[in-house]
Design a protein around this motif. Structure first.
Motif, PDB file in Angstrom:
ATOM      1  N   ASP A  43       0.877  -0.870  -0.058  1.00  0.00           N
ATOM      2  CA  ASP A  43      -0.325  -0.073   0.100  1.00  0.00           C
ATOM      3  C   ASP A  43       0.995   1.618  -0.172  1.00  0.00           C
ATOM      4  N   THR A  44       2.184   0.838  -0.105  1.00  0.00           N
ATOM      5  CA  THR A  44       2.796   2.308  -0.407  1.00  0.00           C
ATOM      6  C   THR A  44       4.202   2.146  -1.110  1.00  0.00           C
ATOM      7  N   GLU A  45       4.553   3.642  -1.579  1.00  0.00           N
ATOM      8  CA  GLU A  45       5.181   3.176  -2.841  1.00  0.00           C
ATOM      9  C   GLU A  45       6.031   4.406  -2.704  1.00  0.00           C
ATOM     10  N   MET A  46       7.953   4.333  -2.811  1.00  0.00           N
ATOM     11  CA  MET A  46       8.529   4.995  -3.078  1.00  0.00           C
ATOM     12  C   MET A  46       9.349   5.781  -4.385  1.00  0.00           C
ATOM     13  N   VAL A  47       8.783   6.756  -4.384  1.00  0.00           N
ATOM     14  CA  VAL A  47       8.910   8.055  -6.240  1.00  0.00           C
ATOM     15  C   VAL A  47      10.318   8.409  -6.093  1.00  0.00           C
ATOM     16  N   GLY A  48      10.775   7.811  -7.113  1.00  0.00           N
ATOM     17  CA  GLY A  48      12.553   8.440  -7.615  1.00  0.00           C
ATOM     18  C   GLY A  48      12.276   9.185  -8.372  1.00  0.00           C
ATOM     19  N   ILE A  49      12.309   9.253 -10.039  1.00  0.00           N
ATOM     20  CA  ILE A  49      12.340   9.841 -10.716  1.00  0.00           C
ATOM     21  C   ILE A  49      10.912   9.394 -11.015  1.00  0.00           C
ATOM     22  N   PRO A  50      10.123  10.342 -11.355  1.00  0.00           N
ATOM     23  CA  PRO A  50       8.523  10.052 -11.862  1.00  0.00           C
ATOM     24  C   PRO A  50       8.570  10.552 -13.955  1.00  0.00           C
TER      25      PRO A  50
END
Length: 236
Positions: free
Chosen positions: A229-236
Motif C-alpha cells: 500500500d506504499t511506494e517510494m517515488v524517485g524519478i517520476p
C-alpha cells in the motif's frame, strides 16, 4: 499496448536488520544517490534511468516478508548483467543492510494505464517522495520446469492479460502492468504482474471474479502474491 525496458531489483534485508531500518536507509541514503546519478547522466547526455520507483511489500499471512521491496528503473536500452551483485561490497548504508541483489531485466507491457501519483514534496527536496492510498498486488511468476517461454509469454499477453483486464474493469482496478524476463531461463521468475486497486475490497472482488484461462499450465512452483500500500517515488 505500451512496452518499455525495465530493470527490477528484489530487495531483502539482512537477518540482523529490522525492516524499518532497511526502509529508512533506502529512502534517505540510497534513493538520493540513484536520483542524483540519473539526473547528472541526463544533463551530460549519458545513459541514465528515466524513471525510478520502489514498492514496499507487506508481510504475508504468516507475518513474513519473502521480499521486503522491489526497486524498478526504466531505461532506453537493456543493461549488461554485472559480474557481481549490487551491494557486494556495499557502496552505501542501505546496501550494508540489504542482502546483495541482482538486476532483473524485463520488458514491461502496460495493459491498463491508470494514473499513479507522482507528486513531488513541497517542504523538502521534491524527490524521493512517497505515495499510498491504494492496494497493489504483485505476482512474481515462475515458469514451469521445461516450459516453452515463447508459448508462455504469448499466452500471458494474448489470453491471460485480456482476462485479467476484463475483471479489473469490472471490480474497479485501474492499473495493470506485466513484465517479462529478458532471460527467463536464468531468472528465479519468468515475469511480474502488477495490479492496482483503489482499496483492498477491489482485490477481494478480483479474487472472487477471476476464472481460469490456461495460465496454470505454464506457471511453476514458487508463485508469490505480495500486497503493498506504499511506494517510494524517485524519478517520476
Amino acid at each position: 499496448m505500451q512496452a518499455s525496458t525495465k530493470t527490477l531489483y528484489l530487495i531483502k534485508r539482512k537477518p540482523e536488520t529490522s525492516r524499518e531500518e532497511l526502509i529508512a536507509h533506502w529512502f534517505a541514503n540510497h534513493m538520493p544517490i540513484v536520483i542524483d546519478n540519473s539526473l547528472k547522466g541526463a544533463a551530460a547526455n549519458r545513459f541514465h534511468a528515466t524513471k525510478y520507483f520502489a514498492t514496499l511489500f507487506q508481510a504475508n499471512k504468516h507475518g513474513e516478508h519473502p521480499w521486503d521491496g522491489m526497486a524498478q528503473l526504466w531505461w532506453n536500452r537493456y543493461l549488461p548483467r554485472p559480474k557481481a551483485p549490487f551491494g557486494d561490497p556495499p557502496a552505501d548504508s542501505f546496501q550494508e543492510r540489504a542482502e546483495p541483489y541482482w538486476p532483473w531485466a524485463t520488458t514491461e507491457y502496460v495493459i491498463m494505464d491508470g494514473e499513479v501519483d507522482t507528486s513531488p514534496l513541497t517542504l523538502n527536496d521534491p524527490y524521493p517522495s512517497t505515495r499510498s492510498g491504494f492496494c497493489k498486488i504483485s505476482f512474481l511468476v515462475p515458469g514451469k520446469e521445461g516450459v516453452d517461454y515463447d508459448a508462455f509469454f504469448k499466452h500471458w499477453l494474448d489470453v491471460h492479460a485480456p482476462n485479467v483486464k476484463s475483471v479489473m474493469e469490472k471490480v474497479g482496478g485501474y492499473r495493470y502492468c506485466v513484465s517479462h524476463s529478458l532471460e527467463p531461463e536464468l531468472e528465479t521468475y519468468a515475469g511480474l504482474a502488477e495490479l492496482y486497486f483503489p482499496d483492498e475490497s477491489g482485490w477481494q472482488a478480483y479474487q472472487d471474479t477471476i476464472t481460469p484461462d490456461g495460465m496454470e499450465e505454464y506457471v511453476g512452483k514458487g508463485l508469490l502474491v505480495l500486497q503493498s500500500d506504499t511506494e517510494m517515488v524517485g524519478i517520476p
